[in-house]
Scaffold this motif. Sequence first.
Motif, short mmCIF file in Angstrom:
data_model
loop_
_atom_site.label_atom_id
_atom_site.label_comp_id
_atom_site.label_asym_id
_atom_site.label_seq_id
_atom_site.Cartn_x
_atom_site.Cartn_y
_atom_site.Cartn_z
N PRO A 30 0.83 -1.20 0.00
CA PRO A 30 0.00 0.00 0.00
C PRO A 30 0.86 1.25 0.00
O PRO A 30 1.92 1.29 0.62
CB PRO A 30 -0.80 -0.11 1.31
N ALA A 31 0.39 2.24 -0.70
CA ALA A 31 1.13 3.51 -0.76
C ALA A 31 1.04 4.19 0.59
O ALA A 31 -0.02 4.23 1.21
CB ALA A 31 0.56 4.40 -1.85
N GLN A 32 2.17 4.71 1.02
CA GLN A 32 2.17 5.45 2.28
C GLN A 32 1.96 6.92 1.98
O GLN A 32 2.64 7.48 1.13
CB GLN A 32 3.50 5.29 3.00
N GLU A 33 1.03 7.49 2.67
CA GLU A 33 0.84 8.92 2.51
C GLU A 33 1.70 9.64 3.53
O GLU A 33 1.67 9.32 4.71
CB GLU A 33 -0.63 9.29 2.71
N LEU A 34 2.47 10.56 3.04
CA LEU A 34 3.30 11.35 3.94
C LEU A 34 2.44 12.45 4.53
O LEU A 34 1.67 13.09 3.81
CB LEU A 34 4.48 11.95 3.18
N PRO A 35 2.53 12.67 5.82
CA PRO A 35 1.71 13.71 6.42
C PRO A 35 2.10 15.07 5.87
O PRO A 35 3.27 15.38 5.71
CB PRO A 35 2.03 13.61 7.92
N MET A 152 23.22 17.08 -1.80
CA MET A 152 21.78 17.06 -2.02
C MET A 152 21.33 15.68 -2.50
O MET A 152 20.32 15.15 -2.04
CB MET A 152 21.36 18.12 -3.04
N GLN A 153 22.08 15.08 -3.41
CA GLN A 153 21.74 13.74 -3.89
C GLN A 153 21.78 12.72 -2.76
O GLN A 153 20.91 11.87 -2.65
CB GLN A 153 22.68 13.33 -5.02
N ASP A 154 22.79 12.83 -1.90
CA ASP A 154 22.89 11.93 -0.75
C ASP A 154 21.71 12.11 0.19
O ASP A 154 21.13 11.15 0.69
CB ASP A 154 24.20 12.15 0.00
N ARG A 155 21.35 13.36 0.45
CA ARG A 155 20.22 13.67 1.34
C ARG A 155 18.92 13.12 0.76
O ARG A 155 18.11 12.52 1.47
CB ARG A 155 20.15 15.17 1.57
N MET A 156 18.73 13.29 -0.54
CA MET A 156 17.52 12.79 -1.18
C MET A 156 17.47 11.27 -1.13
O MET A 156 16.41 10.68 -0.90
CB MET A 156 17.44 13.29 -2.63
N ALA A 157 18.60 10.61 -1.31
CA ALA A 157 18.64 9.15 -1.24
C ALA A 157 18.28 8.68 0.17
O ALA A 157 17.52 7.71 0.33
CB ALA A 157 20.03 8.64 -1.63
N ARG A 158 18.79 9.37 1.19
CA ARG A 158 18.45 9.00 2.57
C ARG A 158 16.96 9.20 2.83
O ARG A 158 16.32 8.37 3.49
CB ARG A 158 19.27 9.82 3.56
N GLN A 159 16.38 10.28 2.32
CA GLN A 159 14.96 10.52 2.50
C GLN A 159 14.13 9.45 1.82
O GLN A 159 13.14 8.98 2.37
CB GLN A 159 14.56 11.90 1.96
N MET A 160 14.55 9.04 0.64
CA MET A 160 13.82 8.00 -0.07
C MET A 160 13.88 6.69 0.70
O MET A 160 12.89 5.96 0.76
CB MET A 160 14.37 7.82 -1.48
N MET A 161 15.01 6.40 1.30
CA MET A 161 15.15 5.17 2.08
C MET A 161 14.24 5.21 3.31
O MET A 161 13.67 4.21 3.70
CB MET A 161 16.60 4.96 2.51
N ARG A 162 14.11 6.38 3.93
CA ARG A 162 13.26 6.53 5.11
C ARG A 162 11.79 6.35 4.77
O ARG A 162 11.02 5.89 5.59
CB ARG A 162 13.44 7.91 5.73
N HIS A 163 11.40 6.74 3.57
CA HIS A 163 9.99 6.72 3.20
C HIS A 163 9.58 5.44 2.48
O HIS A 163 8.45 5.31 2.05
CB HIS A 163 9.65 7.93 2.32
N ASP A 164 10.51 4.47 2.36
CA ASP A 164 10.15 3.20 1.75
C ASP A 164 9.10 2.53 2.62
O ASP A 164 9.09 2.66 3.84
CB ASP A 164 11.36 2.28 1.63
N VAL A 165 8.22 1.79 1.98
CA VAL A 165 7.17 1.08 2.71
C VAL A 165 7.77 -0.09 3.46
O VAL A 165 8.81 -0.63 3.09
CB VAL A 165 6.05 0.59 1.76
N ALA A 166 7.07 -0.53 4.51
CA ALA A 166 7.53 -1.66 5.32
C ALA A 166 7.54 -2.91 4.44
O ALA A 166 6.73 -3.05 3.53
CB ALA A 166 6.59 -1.84 6.50
N PRO A 167 8.45 -3.84 4.72
CA PRO A 167 8.52 -5.05 3.90
C PRO A 167 7.22 -5.85 4.02
O PRO A 167 6.60 -5.92 5.08
CB PRO A 167 9.71 -5.82 4.47
N THR A 168 6.80 -6.46 2.92
CA THR A 168 5.60 -7.28 2.93
C THR A 168 5.96 -8.65 3.50
O THR A 168 7.13 -8.97 3.69
CB THR A 168 5.04 -7.42 1.51
#
Length: 172
Positions: A30-35, A152-168
């Motif tokens: 399921p898609a996670q909605e960011l607050p 900036m690229q490193d920061r964006m990569a870290r943010q993307m990793m944080r917002h990944d959905v929980a493993p199924t």
Amino acid sequence: MFKRSKQQMMAGFILSVLSGYAAAQTPPPPAQELPSASPAEQQKRLEEAREKMAKRQAELHDQLKITPAQEAAWKAFVQSTEPRLSAGKDGNDAEREKLNAVERMEKNLDNLRDHQARAQARLTALKNLYSSLTPDQQKRFDDHHKQVRKDMQDRMARQMMRHDVAPTAHQR
């Protein structure tokens, strides 16, 4: 020997087809909605961004050893990079929801035009500053810009990793 390798190839093919079929049957996570941030939170983030940027700009100003003759171009450049709340992030989601699809698309295009105009103003200010710099200053500026981009690229990569959905269940 040929029969055996043919059988192994066939078995491998069947396994790959079946595993592909099984993966296709797994429902997507399921898609996670960011607050969404409240206007007060957005304003706080904007102020924090301004403080960080002012600190980095002061460091760059010192590294480049901006001369009095270059100061006007420097100030125009700094002013063009001033962070601000984007027009599309005004926190007025309720008003936006009242718009129909055509009106929302028109608003999106207006926001893109505004973004493009601000980017063009930044480019003009950058060109003016860059042309006033000595070759040594230009090299320092280029090195600084490369580092900022990498950060900036490193920061964006870290943010993307944080917002990944929980493993199924099948990934655990």
